[in-house]
Scaffold this motif. Sequence first.
Motif, mmCIF file in Angstrom:
data_model
loop_
_atom_site.group_PDB
_atom_site.id
_atom_site.type_symbol
_atom_site.label_atom_id
_atom_site.label_comp_id
_atom_site.label_asym_id
_atom_site.label_seq_id
_atom_site.Cartn_x
_atom_site.Cartn_y
_atom_site.Cartn_z
ATOM 1 N N LEU A 77 -1.994 18.869 43.716
ATOM 2 C CA LEU A 77 -1.196 18.642 42.504
ATOM 3 C C LEU A 77 -0.384 17.359 42.599
ATOM 4 C CD1 LEU A 77 0.057 22.256 41.707
ATOM 5 C CD2 LEU A 77 -1.675 20.957 40.473
ATOM 6 N N PHE A 81 -0.876 14.488 39.846
ATOM 7 C CA PHE A 81 0.167 14.258 38.843
ATOM 8 C C PHE A 81 1.328 13.391 39.322
ATOM 9 C CE2 PHE A 81 -1.676 18.455 37.558
ATOM 10 C CZ PHE A 81 -2.256 18.011 36.380
ATOM 11 N N LEU A 112 -3.139 10.597 34.169
ATOM 12 C CA LEU A 112 -2.331 11.781 33.865
ATOM 13 C C LEU A 112 -3.166 13.040 33.681
ATOM 14 C CD1 LEU A 112 0.039 10.164 31.179
ATOM 15 C CD2 LEU A 112 0.231 10.080 33.668
ATOM 16 N N SER A 141 -5.041 22.963 38.910
ATOM 17 C CA SER A 141 -4.789 21.654 38.326
ATOM 18 C C SER A 141 -5.067 21.659 36.823
ATOM 19 C CB SER A 141 -5.659 20.603 39.015
ATOM 20 O OG SER A 141 -5.470 19.330 38.434
ATOM 21 N N ALA A 144 -2.244 23.694 35.097
ATOM 22 C CA ALA A 144 -0.979 22.958 35.088
ATOM 23 C C ALA A 144 -1.045 21.754 34.162
ATOM 24 C CB ALA A 144 -0.628 22.513 36.505
ATOM 25 N N GLY A 145 -2.231 21.138 34.071
ATOM 26 C CA GLY A 145 -2.380 19.949 33.249
ATOM 27 C C GLY A 145 -2.169 20.182 31.773
ATOM 28 N N ILE A 148 1.638 19.665 31.961
ATOM 29 C CA ILE A 148 2.111 18.459 32.638
ATOM 30 C C ILE A 148 1.562 17.194 31.988
ATOM 31 C CG2 ILE A 148 2.090 17.184 34.808
ATOM 32 C CD1 ILE A 148 2.087 19.827 36.288
ATOM 33 N N THR A 149 0.256 17.188 31.633
ATOM 34 C CA THR A 149 -0.340 15.983 31.066
ATOM 35 C C THR A 149 0.341 15.533 29.775
ATOM 36 O OG1 THR A 149 -2.484 16.381 32.101
ATOM 37 C CG2 THR A 149 -2.466 14.971 30.151
ATOM 38 N N LEU A 151 3.355 16.218 28.749
ATOM 39 C CA LEU A 151 4.735 15.848 29.041
ATOM 40 C C LEU A 151 4.809 14.478 29.705
ATOM 41 C CD1 LEU A 151 6.171 19.266 30.304
ATOM 42 C CD2 LEU A 151 6.647 18.128 28.131
ATOM 43 N N LEU A 152 3.901 14.232 30.656
ATOM 44 C CA LEU A 152 3.859 12.922 31.296
ATOM 45 C C LEU A 152 3.466 11.843 30.289
ATOM 46 C CD1 LEU A 152 2.156 13.673 34.741
ATOM 47 C CD2 LEU A 152 4.524 12.994 34.345
#
Length: 348
Positions: A77, A81, A112, A141, A144-145, A148-149, A151-152
């Motif tokens: 991770l 990320f 990302l 992954s 979570a992506g 997370i993706t 947001l990033l």
Amino acid sequence: MTRLRRPSWIPIDPYIVLLLGTVGLAALLPARGTAAGVASGASTAAIAFLFFLYGARLSTREALDGLRHWRLHVTVLLCTFVLFPVFGLAARALVPALLTQPLYQGLLFLTLVPSTIQSSIAFTSIARGNVPAAICAGSFSSLAGMLITPLLAAALLGSSGGGFSADSLVKIVLQLLVPFLAGQLLRRWVGGFIARHKKVLGLVDRGSILLVVYTAFSEGMTQGIWHQVSPARLGGLLVVEAALLTLMLLLTWYGGKALGFGRADRIAIQFAGSKKSLASGLPMAGVLFGAHASLAVLPLMLFHQMQLMVCAVLAKGRARDPEETLDAAPGMSAAHVVQGQPQDRVLR
């Protein structure tokens, strides 16, 4: 006459040919007017169904069992990320000398995106690595992506990426995460059906991605954004992506050694931590970038094929190495580690 055959170590995936053909179709016959609206609606529905299938396929028990090997998953991770986005931000120095701003945004978006699932498993198996760890690492992954993706992307790309806003994040949740969770909840009842019809649903899976590509590149054609890309710029992008992939392959391998992981675990870390998922990235780009999605996904499509070719050679090389011995994951025998078989489809 001797029949010429493509060397087995160059995995030019037929699906990549279909993707390129879809791009060509969008260039020649882009969806316009009412057809564009229909294609956009169908693409949205296809994305939701795609992630419903992902959720229904993931075994919750296997995912929970995999948490016991948490150090490996945290390492993957962090590679996916943290390290990747750091290098993506560093590539900003290459604008405008080597990359245009739109291509750089696509490159940054590429860094990302979550890791792959199928290709990580396939190459880990070929190299005689920890296959169960690769399965869990790729699944974690991807899950979570979904959060997370975007947001990033909102933090690092901002409004320059195509209008990131709270509305974009809501769309990600509604179109990706909610269908995925619905698939998990209904897996008890639909899991058997999906397992029995996995070939047919696999075609639906791939067809959904092709529809997303067609819609994105049709919008790009109507916006005239392809005038911004030249062969020289594409060549520069390939050089940058080759350097990025090389750097990540080296860091995941030697970094895993520095962290005390055995050979089997290091193989899983290398192949899961150095890849980016086309299947996850394309739908996310369609939601986040809208009409600008065509240039945003171009770096991802190129990187995807590059990682397949390079990692196929690397995995077969590791499998032939007679000096290294298998190091099974904690609680697993060597036979358990290598029980997975190489898969033909390595798209994600």
